[in-house]
Write a protein that holds these residues in place. Structure first.
Motif, PDB file in Angstrom:
ATOM      1  N   LEU A 207      -4.617  -0.635  17.424  1.00 35.29           N
ATOM      2  CA  LEU A 207      -3.685   0.275  16.752  1.00 35.29           C
ATOM      3  C   LEU A 207      -3.942   0.164  15.254  1.00 35.29           C
ATOM      4  CD1 LEU A 207      -1.137   2.081  16.499  1.00 35.29           C
ATOM      5  CD2 LEU A 207       0.221  -0.023  16.494  1.00 35.29           C
ATOM      6  N   TYR A 208      -4.337   1.278  14.628  1.00 34.79           N
ATOM      7  CA  TYR A 208      -4.536   1.285  13.182  1.00 34.79           C
ATOM      8  C   TYR A 208      -3.200   1.510  12.485  1.00 34.79           C
ATOM      9  CZ  TYR A 208      -9.536   1.778  14.127  1.00 34.79           C
ATOM     10  OH  TYR A 208     -10.824   1.571  14.560  1.00 34.79           O
ATOM     11  N   VAL A 209      -2.870   0.639  11.542  1.00 33.09           N
ATOM     12  CA  VAL A 209      -1.641   0.768  10.766  1.00 33.09           C
ATOM     13  C   VAL A 209      -2.018   1.101   9.324  1.00 33.09           C
ATOM     14  CG1 VAL A 209       0.389  -0.432   9.883  1.00 33.09           C
ATOM     15  CG2 VAL A 209      -0.352  -0.818  12.229  1.00 33.09           C
ATOM     16  N   CYS A 210      -1.646   2.299   8.901  1.00 28.92           N
ATOM     17  CA  CYS A 210      -1.942   2.738   7.534  1.00 28.92           C
ATOM     18  C   CYS A 210      -0.822   2.263   6.622  1.00 28.92           C
ATOM     19  CB  CYS A 210      -2.045   4.261   7.471  1.00 28.92           C
ATOM     20  SG  CYS A 210      -3.248   4.971   8.598  1.00 28.92           S
ATOM     21  N   ASN A 211      -1.111   1.280   5.794  1.00 32.70           N
ATOM     22  CA  ASN A 211      -0.111   0.749   4.868  1.00 32.70           C
ATOM     23  C   ASN A 211      -0.165   1.570   3.581  1.00 32.70           C
ATOM     24  OD1 ASN A 211       1.745  -0.786   3.496  1.00 32.70           O
ATOM     25  ND2 ASN A 211       0.361  -2.500   3.118  1.00 32.70           N
ATOM     26  N   VAL A 212       0.815   2.456   3.401  1.00 35.64           N
ATOM     27  CA  VAL A 212       0.813   3.384   2.267  1.00 35.64           C
ATOM     28  C   VAL A 212       1.856   2.964   1.227  1.00 35.64           C
ATOM     29  CG1 VAL A 212       0.063   5.294   3.743  1.00 35.64           C
ATOM     30  CG2 VAL A 212       2.507   4.933   3.334  1.00 35.64           C
ATOM     31  N   ASP A 213       1.830   3.628   0.079  1.00 39.05           N
ATOM     32  CA  ASP A 213       2.847   3.388  -0.947  1.00 39.05           C
ATOM     33  C   ASP A 213       4.149   4.053  -0.507  1.00 39.05           C
ATOM     34  OD1 ASP A 213       2.995   6.263  -2.500  1.00 39.05           O
ATOM     35  OD2 ASP A 213       0.955   5.819  -1.800  1.00 39.05           O
ATOM     36  N   GLU A 214       5.249   3.703  -1.172  1.00 41.03           N
ATOM     37  CA  GLU A 214       6.570   4.183  -0.767  1.00 41.03           C
ATOM     38  C   GLU A 214       6.673   5.705  -0.768  1.00 41.03           C
ATOM     39  OE1 GLU A 214       9.959   2.275  -2.471  1.00 41.03           O
ATOM     40  OE2 GLU A 214       8.963   0.340  -2.644  1.00 41.03           O
ATOM     41  N   ASN A 215       6.027   6.361  -1.733  1.00 43.12           N
ATOM     42  CA  ASN A 215       6.122   7.813  -1.838  1.00 43.12           C
ATOM     43  C   ASN A 215       5.397   8.541  -0.708  1.00 43.12           C
ATOM     44  OD1 ASN A 215       7.625   7.642  -4.215  1.00 43.12           O
ATOM     45  ND2 ASN A 215       5.787   7.621  -5.520  1.00 43.12           N
ATOM     46  N   SER A 216       4.502   7.831  -0.030  1.00 39.12           N
ATOM     47  CA  SER A 216       3.709   8.455   1.036  1.00 39.12           C
ATOM     48  C   SER A 216       4.186   8.060   2.432  1.00 39.12           C
ATOM     49  CB  SER A 216       2.223   8.065   0.889  1.00 39.12           C
ATOM     50  OG  SER A 216       1.723   8.402  -0.387  1.00 39.12           O
ATOM     51  N   ALA A 217       5.307   7.347   2.506  1.00 38.67           N
ATOM     52  CA  ALA A 217       5.755   6.768   3.778  1.00 38.67           C
ATOM     53  C   ALA A 217       6.101   7.814   4.839  1.00 38.67           C
ATOM     54  CB  ALA A 217       6.949   5.854   3.543  1.00 38.67           C
ATOM     55  N   SER A 218       6.583   8.971   4.424  1.00 39.17           N
ATOM     56  CA  SER A 218       7.007   9.966   5.416  1.00 39.17           C
ATOM     57  C   SER A 218       5.875  10.892   5.845  1.00 39.17           C
ATOM     58  CB  SER A 218       8.168  10.808   4.874  1.00 39.17           C
ATOM     59  OG  SER A 218       7.798  11.495   3.698  1.00 39.17           O
ATOM     60  N   GLU A 219       4.995  11.252   4.911  1.00 40.71           N
ATOM     61  CA  GLU A 219       3.947  12.232   5.221  1.00 40.71           C
ATOM     62  C   GLU A 219       2.529  11.657   5.208  1.00 40.71           C
ATOM     63  OE1 GLU A 219       4.620  15.243   6.170  1.00 40.71           O
ATOM     64  OE2 GLU A 219       6.788  15.096   5.814  1.00 40.71           O
ATOM     65  N   GLY A 220       2.371  10.443   4.657  1.00 40.35           N
ATOM     66  CA  GLY A 220       1.029   9.890   4.547  1.00 40.35           C
ATOM     67  C   GLY A 220       0.321  10.390   3.308  1.00 40.35           C
ATOM     68  N   ASN A 221      -0.974  10.081   3.181  1.00 41.14           N
ATOM     69  CA  ASN A 221      -1.761  10.521   2.033  1.00 41.14           C
ATOM     70  C   ASN A 221      -3.209  10.760   2.468  1.00 41.14           C
ATOM     71  OD1 ASN A 221      -2.888   7.932   2.284  1.00 41.14           O
ATOM     72  ND2 ASN A 221      -1.569   7.066   0.701  1.00 41.14           N
ATOM     73  N   GLU A 222      -4.081  10.975   1.512  1.00 45.32           N
ATOM     74  CA  GLU A 222      -5.480  11.272   1.848  1.00 45.32           C
ATOM     75  C   GLU A 222      -6.145  10.103   2.579  1.00 45.32           C
ATOM     76  OE1 GLU A 222      -7.083  14.164   1.659  1.00 45.32           O
ATOM     77  OE2 GLU A 222      -5.100  14.924   1.075  1.00 45.32           O
ATOM     78  N   PHE A 223      -5.800   8.885   2.189  1.00 46.84           N
ATOM     79  CA  PHE A 223      -6.367   7.708   2.856  1.00 46.84           C
ATOM     80  C   PHE A 223      -5.944   7.663   4.328  1.00 46.84           C
ATOM     81  CE2 PHE A 223      -6.121   5.713  -1.555  1.00 46.84           C
ATOM     82  CZ  PHE A 223      -7.495   5.797  -1.790  1.00 46.84           C
ATOM     83  N   SER A 224      -4.656   7.877   4.577  1.00 45.45           N
ATOM     84  CA  SER A 224      -4.160   7.795   5.957  1.00 45.45           C
ATOM     85  C   SER A 224      -4.721   8.929   6.816  1.00 45.45           C
ATOM     86  CB  SER A 224      -2.631   7.805   5.988  1.00 45.45           C
ATOM     87  OG  SER A 224      -2.106   9.011   5.490  1.00 45.45           O
ATOM     88  N   PHE A 261      19.437   3.991   3.964  1.00 50.07           N
ATOM     89  CA  PHE A 261      18.300   3.727   3.080  1.00 50.07           C
ATOM     90  C   PHE A 261      17.064   4.494   3.548  1.00 50.07           C
ATOM     91  CE2 PHE A 261      14.509   1.033   2.141  1.00 50.07           C
ATOM     92  CZ  PHE A 261      14.532   1.142   0.763  1.00 50.07           C
ATOM     93  N   LEU A 262      16.806   4.488   4.851  1.00 51.39           N
ATOM     94  CA  LEU A 262      15.656   5.205   5.400  1.00 51.39           C
ATOM     95  C   LEU A 262      15.788   6.705   5.167  1.00 51.39           C
ATOM     96  CD1 LEU A 262      15.227   3.286   8.787  1.00 51.39           C
ATOM     97  CD2 LEU A 262      13.640   3.234   6.854  1.00 51.39           C
ATOM     98  N   ALA A 263      17.008   7.214   5.330  1.00 49.71           N
ATOM     99  CA  ALA A 263      17.242   8.655   5.161  1.00 49.71           C
ATOM    100  C   ALA A 263      16.926   9.114   3.743  1.00 49.71           C
ATOM    101  CB  ALA A 263      18.688   8.991   5.520  1.00 49.71           C
ATOM    102  N   THR A 264      17.246   8.271   2.753  1.00 51.33           N
ATOM    103  CA  THR A 264      16.961   8.641   1.360  1.00 51.33           C
ATOM    104  C   THR A 264      15.461   8.760   1.106  1.00 51.33           C
ATOM    105  OG1 THR A 264      16.911   6.319   0.624  1.00 51.33           O
ATOM    106  CG2 THR A 264      19.037   7.476   0.543  1.00 51.33           C
ATOM    107  N   LEU A 265      14.660   8.135   1.980  1.00 54.53           N
ATOM    108  CA  LEU A 265      13.199   8.177   1.842  1.00 54.53           C
ATOM    109  C   LEU A 265      12.569   9.189   2.789  1.00 54.53           C
ATOM    110  CD1 LEU A 265      12.640   4.309   1.712  1.00 54.53           C
ATOM    111  CD2 LEU A 265      12.441   5.896  -0.214  1.00 54.53           C
ATOM    112  N   GLY A 266      13.413   9.929   3.508  1.00 54.85           N
ATOM    113  CA  GLY A 266      12.903  10.934   4.438  1.00 54.85           C
ATOM    114  C   GLY A 266      12.377  10.342   5.725  1.00 54.85           C
ATOM    115  N   LEU A 267      12.863   9.150   6.087  1.00 53.02           N
ATOM    116  CA  LEU A 267      12.394   8.468   7.298  1.00 53.02           C
ATOM    117  C   LEU A 267      13.509   8.410   8.335  1.00 53.02           C
ATOM    118  CD1 LEU A 267      10.595   5.456   5.559  1.00 53.02           C
ATOM    119  CD2 LEU A 267       9.527   7.535   6.440  1.00 53.02           C
TER     120      LEU A 267
END
Length: 369
Positions: A207-224, A261-267
């Motif tokens: 299982l690959y786990v993409c560890n992203v920055d906080e701003n990318s937690a809901s949608e991911g980023n180019e790396f993920s 807390f999760l809701a404020t981050l879109g999670l």
């Protein structure tokens, strides 16, 4: 019945931070230098399951026991691990003991956190780890293959089977493909058993786990996105999490505070819930329940298991003396207000030794000592 996932990756990708968050402990030292994790740290976590919560609400038992999954935080690997570089020998020995691999990949930029390879590139990082595992597997197999061939020429049946299994795997490894791409057909049970006995590192599900920055937690980023494409090509699994966010969530005691807390981050859910769910799928696991006034409990079983084997998870005597299983589907149990209501509605079934247990079944085993 215990199942565990080894958390692996290069140094400083967020393995130990994720481990700490998952187990809500500080057992693993998360420090900004390679090899801060020297001994494998182990933590068991309860598997979140809304069905269990509903059963508890209905039955109001004296105790509740969820299923658990074990995570092992394994020392960071570097190039040359298969030759003993860094903590390579320990890494390979520790990873050999786990059922599945949770491969953490750094998918964020941060100039304050050094990267052992000098830059952020999750695909390169994944290939470094897998290459080291493939090299270790190939070296292990080639030694055994020569010995098996000699015995096979003498007519030894076990060796003939082993040669037929090892040959395709060796070819795959030489071509830069993990052992799991050359696994025998599931219909050939003898070959599958021989394959499992090889205990190859690259035979384990990943299982690959993409560890992203906080701003990318809901949608991911180019790396993920790159990692998800790699997973798609390999028919593997991948999830997006932010270890930093998980660390903050782990410090909140109140469930409502966590959700807010999760809701404020879109999670909608924690990274733990994602990883647990995917880990269960990865290992082919399902859950059945037992429910009564003393205890409501969730039990882990391997998909496809028959009733006697599932009874044996509770106690070996249950399997040896198995008579039958009184069975209610979870949806029926809830719909008809519990065991008595389901029984009156004709939804309780009596199943024998050949019954394949289904995910969510509520079971009561009858056995003869």
């Amino acid at each position: 019945m215990g199942f565990n996932c080894g958390i692996v990756g290069l140094p400083n990708v967020g393995k130990s931070t994720l481990f700490n968050a998952l187990t809500q402990t500080i057992a693993a030292q998360a420090a900004n230098f390679p090899f801060c994790t020297i001994e494998p740290n182990t933590g068991r976590v309860a598997v979140p399951d809304k069905r269990l919560d509903k059963l508890v609400e209905m039955v109001n038992p004296k105790s509740v026991v969820p299923t658990q999954l074990e995570f092992v935080d394994i020392a960071g690997l570097v190039k040359g691990a298969s030759k003993g570089e860094g903590l390579g020998n320990q890494f390979l020995a520790n990873i050999r003991e786990v059922d599945a691999i949770v491969h953490v990949l750094r998918c964020f930029e941060d100039e304050n956190i050094t990267h052992v390879e000098g830059s952020v590139d999750p695909i390169r990082d994944a290939e470094i780890v897998e290459t080291e595992l493939m090299i270790a597997d190939l070296e292990s197999l080639e030694k055994r293959f020569d010995q098996a061939q000699k015995k096979a020429k003498g007519g030894d049946k076990e060796s003939i089977l082993n040669v037929s299994v090892m040959g395709p795997v060796i070819e795959a490894l030489k071509a830069g493909k993990p052992a799991r791409t050359a696994a025998p057909d599931e219909a050939n049970k003898d070959a599958c058993k021989a394959y499992r006995m090889l205990q190859l590192l690259t035979s384990k599900p990943v299982l690959y786990v993409c560890n992203v920055d906080e701003n990318s937690a809901s949608e991911g980023n180019e790396f993920s996105k790159q990692v998800f494409e790699k997973a798609r090509q390999e028919n593997a699994r991948a999830v997006i999490i932010s270890a930093a966010i998980e660390s903050e969530v782990a410090q909140l005691d109140n469930e409502d505070e966590k959700q807010e807390f999760l809701a404020t981050l879109g999670l909608e859910e924690t990274g733990l819930a994602k990883i647990i769910r995917e880990g269960y799928e990865l290992l082919g696991l399902q859950t059945y329940f037992t429910a009564g006034p003393k205890e409501v409990r969730a039990w882990t079983f391997v998909k496809g298991s028959k009733a006697p084997a599932c009874a044996g998870i509770i106690h070996s005597d249950f399997e040896r003396g198995f008579i039958r299983a009184e069975t209610i589907a979870y949806d029926d149990y809830v719909k008809f207000g519990g065991e008595q209501g389901a029984k009156e509605a004709g939804k309780m079934r009596s199943e024998g030794k050949d019954y394949v247990v289904r995910d969510g079944d509520l079971l009561n085993f009858l056995f003869n000592m």
